[in-house]
Design an enzyme around this catalytic site. Structure first.
Site, PDB file in Angstrom:
ATOM      1  N   ASP A  86       0.825  -1.207   0.000  1.00 56.39           N
ATOM      2  CA  ASP A  86       0.000   0.000   0.000  1.00 56.39           C
ATOM      3  C   ASP A  86       0.862   1.261   0.000  1.00 56.39           C
ATOM      4  OD1 ASP A  86       0.916  -0.121   2.615  1.00 56.39           O
ATOM      5  OD2 ASP A  86      -1.065  -0.151   3.531  1.00 56.39           O
ATOM      6  N   SER A  87       2.183   1.095   0.105  1.00 52.19           N
ATOM      7  CA  SER A  87       3.107   2.210  -0.075  1.00 52.19           C
ATOM      8  C   SER A  87       2.978   2.826  -1.459  1.00 52.19           C
ATOM      9  CB  SER A  87       4.551   1.750   0.157  1.00 52.19           C
ATOM     10  OG  SER A  87       4.820   0.554  -0.555  1.00 52.19           O
ATOM     11  N   ASP A 103      -1.070  -6.159  -0.311  1.00 57.82           N
ATOM     12  CA  ASP A 103      -1.552  -5.560   0.934  1.00 57.82           C
ATOM     13  C   ASP A 103      -3.059  -5.365   0.917  1.00 57.82           C
ATOM     14  OD1 ASP A 103       0.581  -5.210   2.678  1.00 57.82           O
ATOM     15  OD2 ASP A 103       1.129  -3.246   1.884  1.00 57.82           O
ATOM     16  N   LYS A 138      -1.379  -9.426   2.825  1.00 54.44           N
ATOM     17  CA  LYS A 138      -0.725  -8.969   4.048  1.00 54.44           C
ATOM     18  C   LYS A 138      -1.640  -7.986   4.756  1.00 54.44           C
ATOM     19  CE  LYS A 138       2.851  -6.025   4.057  1.00 54.44           C
ATOM     20  NZ  LYS A 138       2.328  -4.889   4.898  1.00 54.44           N
ATOM     21  N   GLU A 185      -1.957  -5.563   8.593  1.00 54.13           N
ATOM     22  CA  GLU A 185      -1.241  -5.015   9.739  1.00 54.13           C
ATOM     23  C   GLU A 185      -2.008  -5.277  11.029  1.00 54.13           C
ATOM     24  OE1 GLU A 185       0.614  -1.242   7.189  1.00 54.13           O
ATOM     25  OE2 GLU A 185      -0.456  -0.862   9.062  1.00 54.13           O
ATOM     26  N   GLU A 242       8.558  -4.338  11.462  1.00 52.26           N
ATOM     27  CA  GLU A 242       8.988  -3.037  10.961  1.00 52.26           C
ATOM     28  C   GLU A 242       9.409  -2.116  12.091  1.00 52.26           C
ATOM     29  OE1 GLU A 242       7.678   0.715   8.091  1.00 52.26           O
ATOM     30  OE2 GLU A 242       6.442  -1.103   8.142  1.00 52.26           O
TER      31      GLU A 242
END
Length: 275
Positions: free
Chosen positions: A49-50, A88, A118, A120, A186
Site C-alpha cells: 500500500d506504499s 496488501d 498482508k 497489519e 517493521e
C-alpha cells in the site's frame, strides 16, 4: 540457496518452511516493468500500500484503496514468473471484522492472482488472521510500526523500546499462532527482532529490524533512489536512479531547445521514388 532456486515459484507453505534457512529476499513492486526486474532475484514480491505514496504522490498509505491494490496487483502479476506475489489489504478493508476481511482478501486474490495477502496488526487481528487462513486465504502478518496506524502511533517512530517490547512480542506471537505464514517486523530494535525471530515458528521479514530476521524487505523505489521525499534510516540506496533520470531529462530538454534533437538519424525521409 533461495526458495526460488530450489522449488520454482514458492507458495506460502514453502515460505513458512524456510524458517531458519537461507534469508528470504523480498521487495515491493507496483508496475509490470519493475516486477519483471525484481522477479529473478526475489522470493516474495509485495504489492504494498506504499504505492499510495511512491506512485500516486499521496501523503500516507491510508489513502490506498482496494481499486488501487487490484489495478497494481494485476500489473505486477503480468511481470512475474518466479517470485510469489503478496498484496496488501489497504486501510479500511479489513478492520471491521473477519467477514469484511475475507470479502476483500478474496477479491484481491481472485482479481490479481496473488498467492497471499498482508495485513497489519497484532493481538487484535489474530481472530481475523485465523478466520482467513481457515477459509483458504494465506496471510502475511505485519507488526511493530504499522503505517496504517500512524495517526494513533504518533508518527513513524521505532516501536518496542523498553516496556513496549512486550506488546510487540505478544503481537508477533499472536499473529504467528493464528496461522500467518510469515510476519513482517517493521522498525523495531535489533535485539527485540532477534528475540522474536528465535521465538516464533514462522519466518520474520525485517524492515528496519535486524539482519538476523529470516528475510528482508524494502520499498523498491527507496532502494533504487527513485523516491526521495524522505529517506528512513533503515533504507540503503543501492542506486541513485532519480538523479540519473534528472540528468537524462535535462539533457533531452537542452537538445530540444537547441534543435539538436531530433538528429537526422531520428527522422524519416521521403519514400524512394518508384521505378
Amino acid at each position: 540457496m533461495s526458495v526460488t532456486a530450489t522449488t520454482g515459484r514458492p507458495t506460502p507453505l514453502d515460505i513458512r518452511g524456510q524458517k531458519g534457512g537461507a534469508p528470504l529476499v523480498c521487495l515491493t513492486a507496483y508496475t509490470t516493468p519493475v516486477a519483471g526486474l525484481v522477479d529473478p532475484h526475489c522470493d516474495i514480491v509485495l504489492v504494498g500500500d506504499s504505492l499510495a505514496m511512491v506512485v500516486h504522490g499521496l501523503p500516507s498509505t491510508l489513502q490506498a484503496t482496494m481499486e488501487m491494490m487490484v489495478l497494481h496487483g494485476q500489473a505486477v502479476a503480468r511481470g512475474l514468473s518466479k517470485a510469489m506475489m503478496v498484496v496488501d489489504l489497504p486501510f479500511g478493508a479489513y478492520e471491521e471484522g473477519p467477514e469484511q476481511a475475507f470479502r476483500n482478501a478474496a477479491r484481491l486474490m481472485r482479481e490479481t492472482g496473488a498467492a497471499a495477502v498482508k495485513l497489519e496488526g497484532g493481538t487484535h487481528m489474530a481472530e481475523t488472521v485465523a478466520f482467513l487462513v481457515a477459509r483458504g486465504v494465506p496471510v502475511m502478518g505485519h507488526v511493530g510500526l504499522t503505517p496504517q496506524a500512524v495517526n494513533t502511533l504518533g508518527g513513524y517512530k521505532v516501536q518496542g523500546r523498553g516496556p513496549d517490547a512486550e506488546r510487540i512480542r505478544e503481537d508477533a506471537a499472536a499473529v504467528a499462532e493464528a496461522g500467518a505464514f510469515a510476519v513482517v517486523l517493521e522498525k523495531v530494535p535489533d535485539a527485540l527482532a532477534r528475540e522474536i525471530t528465535a521465538a516464533i515458528s514462522v519466518p520474520t521479514i525485517g524492515i528496519g529490524a535486524s539482519p538476523d530476521c529470516d528475510g528482508q524487505i524494502l520499498v523498491v523505489d527507496d532502494m533504487l533512489g527513485l523516491f526521495t521525499e524522505f529517506r528512513p534510516k533503515f533504507v540503503k540506496r543501492y542506486a541513485d536512479l532519480g538523479a540519473e533520470a534528472d540528468r537524462a531529462i535535462a539533457a533531452y530538454a537542452a537538445e530540444v531547445r537547441a534543435r539538436t534533437f531530433p538528429a537526422p538519424e531520428h527522422v524519416f525521409g521521403e519514400e524512394p521514388a518508384q521505378s
